[in-house]
Write a protein that holds these residues in place. Structure first.
Motif, mmCIF file in Angstrom:
data_model
loop_
_atom_site.group_PDB
_atom_site.id
_atom_site.type_symbol
_atom_site.label_atom_id
_atom_site.label_comp_id
_atom_site.label_asym_id
_atom_site.label_seq_id
_atom_site.Cartn_x
_atom_site.Cartn_y
_atom_site.Cartn_z
ATOM 1 N N ARG A 157 -1.195 18.313 -8.862
ATOM 2 C CA ARG A 157 0.241 18.501 -8.623
ATOM 3 C C ARG A 157 1.018 18.272 -9.921
ATOM 4 N NH1 ARG A 157 0.128 13.166 -5.058
ATOM 5 N NH2 ARG A 157 0.385 11.653 -6.719
ATOM 6 N N ASP A 175 0.884 -1.167 0.000
ATOM 7 C CA ASP A 175 0.000 0.000 0.000
ATOM 8 C C ASP A 175 0.921 1.216 0.000
ATOM 9 O OD1 ASP A 175 -1.515 2.171 0.696
ATOM 10 O OD2 ASP A 175 -2.434 1.259 2.461
ATOM 11 N N ARG A 227 1.832 8.586 3.944
ATOM 12 C CA ARG A 227 1.219 8.827 5.254
ATOM 13 C C ARG A 227 2.291 8.863 6.344
ATOM 14 N NH1 ARG A 227 -4.254 8.386 5.823
ATOM 15 N NH2 ARG A 227 -5.306 8.023 3.847
HETATM 16 O O1 CDP Z 1 -6.482 5.435 1.602
HETATM 17 P P1 CDP Z 1 -6.575 6.656 0.717
HETATM 18 O O2 CDP Z 1 -6.965 6.317 -0.677
HETATM 19 O O3 CDP Z 1 -7.383 7.740 1.322
HETATM 20 O O4 CDP Z 1 -5.143 7.300 0.662
HETATM 21 P P2 CDP Z 1 -3.742 6.590 0.552
HETATM 22 O O5 CDP Z 1 -3.729 5.635 -0.597
HETATM 23 O O6 CDP Z 1 -3.350 6.067 1.880
HETATM 24 O O7 CDP Z 1 -2.788 7.817 0.136
HETATM 25 C C1 CDP Z 1 -2.641 8.956 0.969
HETATM 26 C C2 CDP Z 1 -2.092 10.085 0.115
HETATM 27 O O8 CDP Z 1 -0.772 9.730 -0.332
HETATM 28 C C3 CDP Z 1 -2.870 10.401 -1.166
HETATM 29 O O9 CDP Z 1 -3.879 11.361 -0.976
HETATM 30 C C4 CDP Z 1 -1.796 10.896 -2.116
HETATM 31 O O10 CDP Z 1 -1.588 12.267 -1.960
HETATM 32 C C5 CDP Z 1 -0.551 10.192 -1.651
HETATM 33 N N1 CDP Z 1 -0.144 9.089 -2.533
HETATM 34 C C6 CDP Z 1 0.552 9.377 -3.678
HETATM 35 O O11 CDP Z 1 0.763 10.536 -3.991
HETATM 36 N N2 CDP Z 1 1.045 8.387 -4.470
HETATM 37 C C7 CDP Z 1 0.816 7.114 -4.166
HETATM 38 N N3 CDP Z 1 1.322 6.161 -4.956
HETATM 39 C C8 CDP Z 1 0.075 6.772 -3.012
HETATM 40 C C9 CDP Z 1 -0.420 7.795 -2.213
#
Ligand code: CDP
Length: 215
Positions: free
Chosen positions: A172, A33, A39
């Motif tokens: 971004r 993940d 995070r």
């Molecule tokens: O669980 P949720 O989909 O809310 O978020 P997450 O997958 O835990 O990712 C948190 C934040 O990390 C996202 O809002 C993105 O800004 C960033 N992220 C990213 O930029 N690139 C990734 N490969 C994964 C997450």
């Protein structure tokens, strides 16, 4: 199983994490993940009293430890926002790129995030883009955090927060959230997690690496 790389991208709370865990388990593949990386960087920046938007967070990204990804305080609303802000910093993304590629090097992987199919593994064997309406995602995120259904006011507040994060992630300049041209779209509004998994397994089963193996 030959080293298969499956990229699952999509916006917040669309169901990609649930799918990624189930798919990896079914296929016997490692799962990462990648949101946890961002995070953890956001969380450590907050703990150090630093500004996630204005301060360069690449030193934190470079010294992330596996234990940082196992913290139990990574899925809190303030960390949602901090993660999105540090994820918009090009130097942070650069510091985390090789770590993500290395993860899949030996045995393949199911990786979920925002830019797996576009930037981390543009040559992934299978790319899925998992999405749902902002309303459905707000309801799901609320249930995930609180264990019961939200009121109309709570939905509208969470929907606004999710849309704000979608905007930061999509606008971004480096590795924005967007569907890779060759990613297969799965819209999960009207699907149960089992139905989403069944659809993904069907896509995987038709991949040449899988059909060659079953011959
Ligand atoms: O669980 P949720 O989909 O809310 O978020 P997450 O997958 O835990 O990712 C948190 C934040 O990390 C996202 O809002 C993105 O800004 C960033 N992220 C990213 O930029 N690139 C990734 N490969 C994964 C997450």
């Amino acid at each position: 199983m030959k080293a298969l790389i499956i990229a699952i991208d999509g916006p917040a709370a669309a169901g990609k994490g649930t799918l990624a865990v189930a798919l990896a388990q079914h296929l016997g593949l490692p799962h990462l993940d990648t949101g946890l990386l961002y995070r953890a960087v956001g969380r450590l920046m907050l703990l150090e009293g630093r500004d996630c938007e204005g301060d360069d967070a690449s030193d934190v990204a470079a010294r992330l430890q596996p234990s940082d990804l196992k913290r139990d305080d990574l899925r809190l609303p303030e960390v949602d926002r901090a993660a999105s802000l540090v994820a918009a910093q090009p130097a942070v993304r650069a510091a985390l790129l090789q770590r993500q590629r290395d993860f899949a090097a030996a045995h393949g992987a199911v990786m979920d995030g925002r830019d797996i199919g576009t930037a981390v593994f543009p040559d992934a064997d299978i790319k899925l883009f998992v999405t749902a309406s902002a309303h459905a995602r707000a309801v799901r995120r609320y249930q995930q955090y609180h264990g019961h259904d939200p009121s109309a006011a709570e939905i509208s507040q969470l929907k606004a927060e999710i849309e704000a994060r979608d905007h930061i992630d999509s606008a971004r300049s480096v590795s924005p959230l967007k569907r890779a041209e060759d990613a297969i779209l799965i819209e999960t509004d009207d699907l149960t997690p089992d139905q989403v998994l069944a659809r993904a397994l069907d896509i995987v089963a038709r991949h040449p690496k899988m059909t060659a193996e079953n011959r």
